[in-house]
Design an enzyme around this catalytic site. Structure first.
Site, PDB file in Angstrom:
ATOM      1  N   HIS A 118      12.919   2.816   4.240  1.00  0.00           N
ATOM      2  CA  HIS A 118      12.566   4.191   4.625  1.00  0.00           C
ATOM      3  C   HIS A 118      13.369   4.515   5.896  1.00  0.00           C
ATOM      4  O   HIS A 118      13.690   3.615   6.678  1.00  0.00           O
ATOM      5  CB  HIS A 118      11.060   4.203   4.925  1.00  0.00           C
ATOM      6  CG  HIS A 118      10.469   5.548   5.162  1.00  0.00           C
ATOM      7  ND1 HIS A 118      10.565   6.196   6.359  1.00  0.00           N
ATOM      8  CD2 HIS A 118       9.747   6.361   4.349  1.00  0.00           C
ATOM      9  CE1 HIS A 118       9.919   7.357   6.275  1.00  0.00           C
ATOM     10  NE2 HIS A 118       9.416   7.479   5.065  1.00  0.00           N
ATOM     11  N   ASP A 195       7.908  -3.874   7.434  1.00  0.00           N
ATOM     12  CA  ASP A 195       7.376  -2.522   7.309  1.00  0.00           C
ATOM     13  C   ASP A 195       6.318  -2.578   6.201  1.00  0.00           C
ATOM     14  O   ASP A 195       6.644  -2.643   5.016  1.00  0.00           O
ATOM     15  CB  ASP A 195       8.522  -1.568   6.954  1.00  0.00           C
ATOM     16  CG  ASP A 195       8.022  -0.158   6.649  1.00  0.00           C
ATOM     17  OD1 ASP A 195       6.798   0.049   6.632  1.00  0.00           O
ATOM     18  OD2 ASP A 195       8.863   0.729   6.405  1.00  0.00           O
ATOM     19  N   GLN A 198       3.783   0.566   2.778  1.00  0.00           N
ATOM     20  CA  GLN A 198       3.411   0.699   1.364  1.00  0.00           C
ATOM     21  C   GLN A 198       2.715  -0.543   0.821  1.00  0.00           C
ATOM     22  O   GLN A 198       2.357  -0.575  -0.359  1.00  0.00           O
ATOM     23  CB  GLN A 198       4.650   0.993   0.503  1.00  0.00           C
ATOM     24  CG  GLN A 198       5.325   2.304   0.808  1.00  0.00           C
ATOM     25  CD  GLN A 198       4.462   3.525   0.511  1.00  0.00           C
ATOM     26  OE1 GLN A 198       3.435   3.446  -0.183  1.00  0.00           O
ATOM     27  NE2 GLN A 198       4.843   4.667   1.046  1.00  0.00           N
ATOM     28  N   LYS A 221      -2.027   6.354   4.982  1.00  0.00           N
ATOM     29  CA  LYS A 221      -1.686   5.985   3.612  1.00  0.00           C
ATOM     30  C   LYS A 221      -2.755   5.068   3.017  1.00  0.00           C
ATOM     31  O   LYS A 221      -2.643   4.628   1.875  1.00  0.00           O
ATOM     32  CB  LYS A 221      -0.330   5.270   3.583  1.00  0.00           C
ATOM     33  CG  LYS A 221       0.850   6.174   3.930  1.00  0.00           C
ATOM     34  CD  LYS A 221       2.147   5.420   3.825  1.00  0.00           C
ATOM     35  CE  LYS A 221       3.298   6.107   4.516  1.00  0.00           C
ATOM     36  NZ  LYS A 221       3.780   7.308   3.850  1.00  0.00           N
ATOM     37  N   CYS A 361      12.813  10.114   1.971  1.00  0.00           N
ATOM     38  CA  CYS A 361      13.171   9.519   3.271  1.00  0.00           C
ATOM     39  C   CYS A 361      13.910   8.200   3.072  1.00  0.00           C
ATOM     40  O   CYS A 361      13.700   7.236   3.821  1.00  0.00           O
ATOM     41  CB  CYS A 361      11.942   9.296   4.168  1.00  0.00           C
ATOM     42  SG  CYS A 361      11.072  10.794   4.554  1.00  0.00           S
TER      43      CYS A 361
HETATM   44  C1  PLP Z   1       8.016   2.203   3.451  1.00  0.00           C
HETATM   45  C2  PLP Z   1       7.671   3.225   4.477  1.00  0.00           C
HETATM   46  N1  PLP Z   1       7.913   2.957   5.761  1.00  0.00           N
HETATM   47  C3  PLP Z   1       7.619   3.822   6.741  1.00  0.00           C
HETATM   48  C4  PLP Z   1       7.048   5.034   6.453  1.00  0.00           C
HETATM   49  C5  PLP Z   1       6.741   5.961   7.571  1.00  0.00           C
HETATM   50  O1  PLP Z   1       5.384   6.214   7.630  1.00  0.00           O
HETATM   51  P1  PLP Z   1       4.846   7.288   8.685  1.00  0.00           P
HETATM   52  O2  PLP Z   1       5.475   8.593   8.311  1.00  0.00           O
HETATM   53  O3  PLP Z   1       3.369   7.279   8.486  1.00  0.00           O
HETATM   54  O4  PLP Z   1       5.256   6.831  10.020  1.00  0.00           O
HETATM   55  C6  PLP Z   1       6.787   5.371   5.135  1.00  0.00           C
HETATM   56  C7  PLP Z   1       6.222   6.686   4.782  1.00  0.00           C
HETATM   57  O5  PLP Z   1       6.311   7.168   3.677  1.00  0.00           O
HETATM   58  C8  PLP Z   1       7.095   4.450   4.111  1.00  0.00           C
HETATM   59  O6  PLP Z   1       6.857   4.710   2.835  1.00  0.00           O
END
Ligand code: PLP
Length: 410
Positions: A118, A195, A198, A221, A361
């Site tokens: 992401h 990270d 998900q 999430k 993203c």
């Molecule tokens: C794999 C992953 N990392 C990071 C993020 C960023 O999350 P946030 O927007 O809550 O900071 C997301 C959000 O969709 C994501 O799917």
């Protein structure tokens, strides 16, 4: 697990029968238990936590610190010193980049991430790379999104000092080999940044079992409120790191021209904290643990199987990722010949179905997929399911996708 009872816990689902919410990877819905916990906080003990010496402030502090304890056991950390509350996964990853990356990486070092990260797990490393001279390298997966052991090992060398990897891809749903990556980077004395945005909502998190030095996730999430997230970090690393943000609450003593910092974890929590968010996140964790991750994964698998196989059977639909539906972790990403994903999402919206469309993203991944898989657009549509979604919704969704081309004039 009784799906009807579960859906009754979610006011937005209960009040909108027939609306299919398949954008859970972007944000989940919230059960009444979470909503009530936040309201109760404001109704019964609202005051600025960690500051006042009176009953309400002490109550707010207790609620906040109890929530932290809940997260300690949720991720299997050693102590509350290893749990920092932040706004979201993005802020958590930035904290690591600024406070660890900037001080510990230098020219000659390598930062290794995957092309499916992401943007939140790409841009902070681009910044560190620019400022420190450390080289940013990308692992490219197989066409189905798998990162093989051989591929991963070939990307790591003695200069690899940080690996950043999503435990689960937000586009393909694949689970990535974070444990192996941790072993490889640890052999170099480097750090493993996972990270977990998900993975934390869908499967058991155990930072020790996967060997994570840092683990980032967002509350919104996983049934929690927006604006609360978590960074787990090994205490030995956190202790040596400088604060990320500075100001009130993260200090010990302040002179005109210098300051000393508070003990962990408060050194990393500048300003008034999001206590109601933490309380809501704790209620979300209770809710998830009450159902159990085995049940959660089983229901997601049942629904994903119908979506995956249903879409696979439509000749002009391309489904991306592994050909085994169980490797999709509730996420099915697809395209329809001749239809831009934004049009797919708009047509489905008319059917009261919410899906995400675009680059998710993850533009480097879209570019990679377009080149490797000959995608018509640098974008896809994505259905992302959670445990409160049903088999009937999955069937209705597949039928709706079959009609999209007709609606668009094919
Ligand atoms: C794999 C992953 N990392 C990071 C993020 C960023 O999350 P946030 O927007 O809550 O900071 C997301 C959000 O969709 C994501 O799917």
């Amino acid at each position: 697990m009784n799906i009807t009872d579960i859906r009754n816990d979610f006011p937005i689902l209960k009040d909108n029968p027939g609306y299919i919410y398949f954008d859970n990877a972007a944000t989940s819905q919230r059960p009444v238990q979470v909503l009530d916990s936040v309201e109760k906080f404001y109704r019964t003990t609202n005051a600025n936590p960690l500051r006042g010496l009176y009953e309400w402030s002490i109550g707010a502090t207790d609620a906040y610190e109890n929530a932290r304890q809940k997260v300690v056991s949720f991720v299997n950390a050693d102590s509350e010193e290893e749990i920092v509350f932040v706004r979201n996964a993005t802020e958590a990853l930035n904290l690591v980049a600024y406070s660890w990356g900037m001080d510990n990486l230098k020219e000659g070092d390598e930062i290794l991430i995957t092309v499916m990260e992401h943007h939140s797990d790409i841009l902070p490393w681009q910044m560190v790379s620019r400022k420190t001279g450390a080289k940013l390298k990308f692992i490219e997966p197989e066409n189905d999104g798998t990162i093989t052991e051989e591929n991963l090992k070939s990307c790591v060398n003695e200069n690899t000092k940080l690996i950043g990897m999503a435990a689960v891809s937000n586009v393909l749903g694949v689970k990535n080999p974070v444990k192996l990556a941790a072993e490889l980077v640890h052999a170099n004395g480097g750090v493993m940044v996972v990270d977990g945005a998900q993975s934390a909502p869908h499967m058991k998190t155990d930072v020790k079992a996967i060997g994570a030095d840092f683990f980032a996730f967002s509350g919104h999430k996983m049934l929690g409120p927006m604006g609360i997230g978590v960074l787990y970090g090994k205490r030995s690393l956190f202790e040596k790191m400088s604060p990320f943000l500075s100001g009130g609450e993260m200090i010990e003593y302040v002179k005109r021209d210098s300051a000393t910092f508070a003990e962990l974890p408060h050194k990393f929590e500048a300003g008034t904290v999001n206590a109601s968010g933490a309380v809501g996140l704790a209620a979300a964790i209770d809710y998830l643990e009450n159902i159990g991750f085995d049940e959660i994964e089983a229901q997601e698998n049942r629904v994903t199987k119908i979506v995956y196989e249903g879409l696979k059977n439509i000749p002009y639909v391309h489904v991306y990722g592994n050909s085994d539906f169980s490797k999709h972790s509730g996420i099915v990403t697809f395209n329809i010949d001749g239809c831009h994903p934004h049009d797919i999402a708009t047509v489905l919206d008319d059917e009261h179905i919410a899906v995400r469309a675009g680059h998710h993203c993850a533009q480097p991944l879209m570019e990679f997929m377009q080149e490797r898989l000959d995608m018509e657009f640098r974008a896809t549509a994505r259905a992302s399911m959670y445990f409160y979604n049903t088999e009937e919704e999955a069937e209705r969704f597949v039928e709706a996708v079959k009609k999209v081309r007709g609606w668009l004039g094919f």
